[in-house]
Design a protein around this motif. Structure first.
Motif, PDB file in Angstrom:
ATOM      1  N   GLN A 186       0.867  -1.182   0.000  1.00 57.99           N
ATOM      2  CA  GLN A 186       0.000   0.000   0.000  1.00 57.99           C
ATOM      3  C   GLN A 186       0.900   1.227   0.000  1.00 57.99           C
ATOM      4  O   GLN A 186       1.703   1.407   0.898  1.00 57.99           O
ATOM      5  N   ARG A 187       0.743   2.072  -0.996  1.00 59.18           N
ATOM      6  CA  ARG A 187       1.643   3.208  -1.157  1.00 59.18           C
ATOM      7  C   ARG A 187       1.051   4.534  -0.724  1.00 59.18           C
ATOM      8  O   ARG A 187       1.730   5.545  -0.720  1.00 59.18           O
ATOM      9  N   THR A 188      -0.224   4.537  -0.333  1.00 62.70           N
ATOM     10  CA  THR A 188      -0.833   5.770   0.181  1.00 62.70           C
ATOM     11  C   THR A 188      -1.223   5.547   1.638  1.00 62.70           C
ATOM     12  O   THR A 188      -1.504   4.416   2.057  1.00 62.70           O
ATOM     13  N   ALA A 189      -1.250   6.626   2.402  1.00 63.70           N
ATOM     14  CA  ALA A 189      -1.612   6.520   3.814  1.00 63.70           C
ATOM     15  C   ALA A 189      -3.052   6.024   3.960  1.00 63.70           C
ATOM     16  O   ALA A 189      -3.349   5.206   4.826  1.00 63.70           O
ATOM     17  N   GLN A 190      -3.943   6.492   3.082  1.00 65.47           N
ATOM     18  CA  GLN A 190      -5.334   6.068   3.147  1.00 65.47           C
ATOM     19  C   GLN A 190      -5.477   4.585   2.816  1.00 65.47           C
ATOM     20  O   GLN A 190      -6.232   3.866   3.464  1.00 65.47           O
ATOM     21  N   GLY A 191      -4.765   4.125   1.811  1.00 65.06           N
ATOM     22  CA  GLY A 191      -4.819   2.703   1.436  1.00 65.06           C
ATOM     23  C   GLY A 191      -4.261   1.814   2.527  1.00 65.06           C
ATOM     24  O   GLY A 191      -4.820   0.753   2.828  1.00 65.06           O
ATOM     25  N   LEU A 192      -3.184   2.251   3.159  1.00 67.38           N
ATOM     26  CA  LEU A 192      -2.583   1.478   4.240  1.00 67.38           C
ATOM     27  C   LEU A 192      -3.514   1.442   5.449  1.00 67.38           C
ATOM     28  O   LEU A 192      -3.707   0.397   6.062  1.00 67.38           O
ATOM     29  N   ALA A 193      -4.137   2.558   5.788  1.00 68.81           N
ATOM     30  CA  ALA A 193      -5.070   2.600   6.922  1.00 68.81           C
ATOM     31  C   ALA A 193      -6.263   1.680   6.672  1.00 68.81           C
ATOM     32  O   ALA A 193      -6.705   0.957   7.573  1.00 68.81           O
ATOM     33  N   ALA A 194      -6.788   1.684   5.455  1.00 68.62           N
ATOM     34  CA  ALA A 194      -7.924   0.823   5.128  1.00 68.62           C
ATOM     35  C   ALA A 194      -7.528  -0.654   5.214  1.00 68.62           C
ATOM     36  O   ALA A 194      -8.277  -1.481   5.741  1.00 68.62           O
ATOM     37  N   ALA A 195      -6.353  -0.991   4.718  1.00 70.32           N
ATOM     38  CA  ALA A 195      -5.886  -2.378   4.778  1.00 70.32           C
ATOM     39  C   ALA A 195      -5.640  -2.821   6.218  1.00 70.32           C
ATOM     40  O   ALA A 195      -5.981  -3.943   6.601  1.00 70.32           O
ATOM     41  N   GLU A 196      -5.069  -1.930   7.037  1.00 76.97           N
ATOM     42  CA  GLU A 196      -4.853  -2.254   8.452  1.00 76.97           C
ATOM     43  C   GLU A 196      -6.181  -2.484   9.169  1.00 76.97           C
ATOM     44  O   GLU A 196      -6.315  -3.389   9.978  1.00 76.97           O
ATOM     45  N   TYR A 197      -7.170  -1.656   8.858  1.00 79.08           N
ATOM     46  CA  TYR A 197      -8.490  -1.821   9.465  1.00 79.08           C
ATOM     47  C   TYR A 197      -9.088  -3.178   9.105  1.00 79.08           C
ATOM     48  O   TYR A 197      -9.591  -3.896   9.963  1.00 79.08           O
ATOM     49  N   GLU A 198      -9.026  -3.532   7.850  1.00 78.47           N
ATOM     50  CA  GLU A 198      -9.588  -4.810   7.408  1.00 78.47           C
ATOM     51  C   GLU A 198      -8.885  -5.991   8.056  1.00 78.47           C
ATOM     52  O   GLU A 198      -9.510  -6.990   8.376  1.00 78.47           O
ATOM     53  N   ALA A 236     -11.683  -7.661  10.629  1.00 77.93           N
ATOM     54  CA  ALA A 236     -11.690  -9.123  10.742  1.00 77.93           C
ATOM     55  C   ALA A 236     -12.312  -9.576  12.052  1.00 77.93           C
ATOM     56  O   ALA A 236     -12.963 -10.614  12.110  1.00 77.93           O
ATOM     57  N   THR A 237     -12.141  -8.801  13.125  1.00 77.16           N
ATOM     58  CA  THR A 237     -12.659  -9.228  14.421  1.00 77.16           C
ATOM     59  C   THR A 237     -14.125  -8.889  14.602  1.00 77.16           C
ATOM     60  O   THR A 237     -14.763  -9.406  15.504  1.00 77.16           O
TER      61      THR A 237
END
Length: 79
Positions: free
Chosen positions: A23-35, A40-41
């Protein structure tokens, strides 16, 4: 020796650190971390607070719960 320091950790031209998700954007990385974490929980059912797991987790051959120790009287070995 006027070489400019290039930080190897972020993606070039970005402040986002290199990551396994690519993930190369802060928004994309935040969304992936959330998922991967909170997202997931959210589908995992929560255990009841009145679970008997705490009382029975150390029970096994030769083991006794604290509740059993509180209610037991002196043994014949103590006499």
């Amino acid at each position: 020796m006027s070489e400019e320091f290039v930080d190897p950790y972020p993606y070039p031209g970005s402040h986002v650190l290199r990551n396994l998700l690519d993930q190369r954007t802060a928004q994309g990385l935040a969304a992936a971390e959330y998922e991967l974490t909170l997202g997931a929980t959210s589908s995992v059912p929560r255990a009841s607070r009145r679970s008997s797991t705490a009382d029975s987790r150390n029970c096994g051959p030769g083991r006794t719960t604290n509740a059993a120790l509180k209610h037991s009287g002196p043994s014949s070995a103590d006499a």
